[in-house]
Write a protein that holds these residues in place. Structure first.
Motif, mmCIF file in Angstrom:
data_model
loop_
_atom_site.group_PDB
_atom_site.id
_atom_site.type_symbol
_atom_site.label_atom_id
_atom_site.label_comp_id
_atom_site.label_asym_id
_atom_site.label_seq_id
_atom_site.Cartn_x
_atom_site.Cartn_y
_atom_site.Cartn_z
ATOM 1 N N ASN A 75 10.746 41.185 28.874
ATOM 2 C CA ASN A 75 11.379 40.301 29.853
ATOM 3 C C ASN A 75 10.742 38.930 29.796
ATOM 4 O O ASN A 75 11.588 37.994 29.701
ATOM 5 N N ASN A 122 12.139 36.171 27.723
ATOM 6 C CA ASN A 122 13.381 35.362 28.096
ATOM 7 C C ASN A 122 13.413 34.844 29.190
ATOM 8 O O ASN A 122 14.187 34.246 29.590
ATOM 9 N N CYS A 123 12.223 34.865 29.870
ATOM 10 C CA CYS A 123 12.183 34.423 31.200
ATOM 11 C C CYS A 123 11.686 32.787 31.189
ATOM 12 O O CYS A 123 10.585 32.372 30.386
ATOM 13 N N CYS A 164 11.344 31.078 33.849
ATOM 14 C CA CYS A 164 10.740 30.573 35.056
ATOM 15 C C CYS A 164 9.412 29.931 35.120
ATOM 16 O O CYS A 164 8.405 30.615 34.622
ATOM 17 N N LYS A 195 6.483 38.067 40.607
ATOM 18 C CA LYS A 195 7.695 38.887 40.210
ATOM 19 C C LYS A 195 8.050 38.548 38.713
ATOM 20 O O LYS A 195 9.098 39.015 38.137
ATOM 21 N N LYS A 196 7.525 37.354 38.296
ATOM 22 C CA LYS A 196 7.844 36.846 37.020
ATOM 23 C C LYS A 196 8.012 38.039 35.790
ATOM 24 O O LYS A 196 6.759 38.743 35.694
ATOM 25 N N GLY A 197 9.170 38.193 35.298
ATOM 26 C CA GLY A 197 9.213 39.303 34.537
ATOM 27 C C GLY A 197 9.607 40.503 34.855
ATOM 28 O O GLY A 197 9.917 41.562 34.008
ATOM 29 N N ILE A 198 9.264 40.828 36.046
ATOM 30 C CA ILE A 198 10.029 42.044 36.782
ATOM 31 C C ILE A 198 11.190 41.713 37.427
ATOM 32 O O ILE A 198 11.483 41.585 38.661
ATOM 33 N N CYS A 199 12.363 41.734 36.416
ATOM 34 C CA CYS A 199 13.767 41.228 36.858
ATOM 35 C C CYS A 199 14.206 42.077 37.983
ATOM 36 O O CYS A 199 14.950 41.374 38.840
ATOM 37 N N CYS A 202 12.832 40.387 40.857
ATOM 38 C CA CYS A 202 13.145 38.810 40.934
ATOM 39 C C CYS A 202 14.453 38.617 41.530
ATOM 40 O O CYS A 202 14.803 38.024 42.359
ATOM 41 N N VAL A 203 15.490 39.359 40.848
ATOM 42 C CA VAL A 203 16.817 39.471 41.254
ATOM 43 C C VAL A 203 17.188 40.052 42.769
ATOM 44 O O VAL A 203 17.784 39.035 43.528
ATOM 45 N N PRO A 251 18.527 33.653 39.952
ATOM 46 C CA PRO A 251 17.136 33.625 39.287
ATOM 47 C C PRO A 251 17.325 32.394 38.223
ATOM 48 O O PRO A 251 18.295 32.042 37.678
ATOM 49 N N ALA A 252 16.037 31.999 37.920
ATOM 50 C CA ALA A 252 15.569 30.772 37.133
ATOM 51 C C ALA A 252 16.197 30.963 35.708
ATOM 52 O O ALA A 252 16.731 30.069 35.043
ATOM 53 N N CYS A 253 16.510 32.229 35.224
ATOM 54 C CA CYS A 253 17.087 32.460 33.870
ATOM 55 C C CYS A 253 18.557 32.069 33.734
ATOM 56 O O CYS A 253 19.074 31.997 32.529
HETATM 57 S S1 SF4 Z 1 15.558 37.895 36.512
HETATM 58 FE FE1 SF4 Z 1 13.652 36.546 37.119
HETATM 59 S S2 SF4 Z 1 12.014 37.476 36.035
HETATM 60 FE FE2 SF4 Z 1 13.820 38.134 34.935
HETATM 61 S S3 SF4 Z 1 14.127 36.670 33.279
HETATM 62 FE FE3 SF4 Z 1 15.368 36.048 34.903
HETATM 63 S S4 SF4 Z 1 13.993 34.649 36.109
HETATM 64 FE FE4 SF4 Z 1 12.634 35.875 34.903
#
Ligand code: SF4
Length: 62
Positions: free
Chosen positions: A8, A11-12, A14, A20-24, A27-28, A38-40
């Motif tokens: 993750n 592609n993140c 943020c 929680k970065k990368g722990i989608c 994060c969601v 979320p940032a992405c």
């Molecule tokens: S859901 Fe959150 S942690 Fe996952 S890629 Fe998007 S911004 Fe990053």
């Protein structure tokens, strides 16, 4: 199911200093509870404002 944090993170986009970065899933959940997105889902220029509001998302996607 294994956490795909490392995958993750590839592609993140943020840039916020968040545990929680990368722990989608987390994060969601956190952003949903705050009625945010979320940032992405935001392009780099919008992501770096840290405004994750639904209003901001709608504005930049008009
Ligand atoms: S859901 Fe959150 S942690 Fe996952 S890629 Fe998007 S911004 Fe990053």
């Amino acid at each position: 199911m294994e956490c795909r944090k490392e995958e993750n993170l590839k592609n993140c986009n943020c840039t916020y200093n968040c545990s929680k970065k990368g722990i989608c899933c987390l994060c969601v959940k956190e952003h949903r509870e705050r009625k945010e997105i979320p940032a992405c889902f935001f392009p780099k220029s919008a992501e770096k404002t840290y405004d994750r509001s639904i209003k901001h998302f709608v504005e930049i996607n008009k």
